[in-house]
Design a protein around this motif. Structure first.
Motif, PDB file in Angstrom:
ATOM      1  N   THR A  71       0.851  -1.178   0.000  1.00 26.56           N
ATOM      2  CA  THR A  71       0.000   0.000   0.000  1.00 26.56           C
ATOM      3  C   THR A  71       0.889   1.230   0.000  1.00 26.56           C
ATOM      4  O   THR A  71       1.624   1.485   0.964  1.00 26.56           O
ATOM      5  CB  THR A  71      -0.924   0.024   1.231  1.00 26.56           C
ATOM      6  OG1 THR A  71      -1.638  -1.211   1.279  1.00 26.56           O
ATOM      7  CG2 THR A  71      -1.897   1.178   1.163  1.00 26.56           C
ATOM      8  N   VAL A 124      -2.969   0.285  -3.962  1.00 21.52           N
ATOM      9  CA  VAL A 124      -2.608  -1.045  -3.484  1.00 21.52           C
ATOM     10  C   VAL A 124      -2.134  -1.889  -4.667  1.00 21.52           C
ATOM     11  O   VAL A 124      -2.809  -1.974  -5.690  1.00 21.52           O
ATOM     12  CB  VAL A 124      -3.799  -1.729  -2.785  1.00 21.52           C
ATOM     13  CG1 VAL A 124      -3.428  -3.143  -2.349  1.00 21.52           C
ATOM     14  CG2 VAL A 124      -4.268  -0.905  -1.610  1.00 21.52           C
ATOM     15  N   SER A 159       6.191   2.156   1.185  1.00 20.52           N
ATOM     16  CA  SER A 159       4.917   1.438   1.144  1.00 20.52           C
ATOM     17  C   SER A 159       4.785   0.549   2.379  1.00 20.52           C
ATOM     18  O   SER A 159       5.772   0.042   2.891  1.00 20.52           O
ATOM     19  CB  SER A 159       4.832   0.557  -0.101  1.00 20.52           C
ATOM     20  OG  SER A 159       4.866   1.328  -1.268  1.00 20.52           O
TER      21      SER A 159
END
Length: 174
Positions: A106, A112, A132
């Motif tokens: 993410t 995503v 992320s």
């Protein structure tokens, strides 16, 4: 003429005729309920087997891979064990069990990215981009076919006259 009127107005046989019309419908409904409850029972057994295999993931030995341990445990849970403690070999086998690894990356903006693989060695090479958040998952998929006792259902069958049953259990591993 009088005799014909009494025959038309006579209702003594009406209940028997009504029962003859309704009984086949009731019989088909009863058979359908029994058949569908057997199919749901089979699906529940598959689901419980997958869940119990996930619960026993920590018992992996150095002799086998995580995938092999999960597949064997799912088969044992669904099929049961013999008196000597070995797993029964039917109705499902390890070919009915698929273990899949999934990584979700993410980004800070909320995008995503998902990557998945059934090989742990390849899966462990996946790396999320810098900044992320990473979430890793393991899932166990168990499939089987259910053959109805009385194939009177109006829903879709496979070409061989069976219903396909599938279930998935999973856990977050990181």
């Amino acid at each position: 003429m009088a005799r014909r009127r009494s025959f038309v107005t006579d209702r003594r046989g009406a209940v028997v005729i009504e029962l003859a019309l309704v009984a086949p419908v009731l019989a088909v409904l009863a058979i359908g309920v029994v058949d569908m409850s057997n199919a749901f029972s089979r699906r529940l057994a598959l689901e419980q087997g997958a869940q119990r295999a996930i619960e026993k993931i920590m018992q992996t030995t150095d002799d086998t891979t995580v995938e092999a341990t999960l597949a064997n445990e799912a088969v044992c849970q669904v099929n049961g064990v013999n008196s000597d403690g070995t797993c029964k070999t039917s109705p499902i086998t390890t070919a009915n069990v698929t273990v899949t690894y999934r990584i979700e990356c993410t980004a800070s903006g909320g995008a995503v990215t998902v990557q998945s693989n059934s090989d742990a060695a390849i899966f462990n090479t996946y790396v999320c981009a810098s900044g992320s958040s990473t979430a890793k998952y393991l899932s166990v998929n168990v499939t089987d076919k259910y053959t109805p006792i009385f194939p009177l259902h109006f829903s879709a069958f496979d070409a061989d006259g069976t219903y396909h049953i599938a279930t998935t259990a999973g856990m977050r591993i990181q």
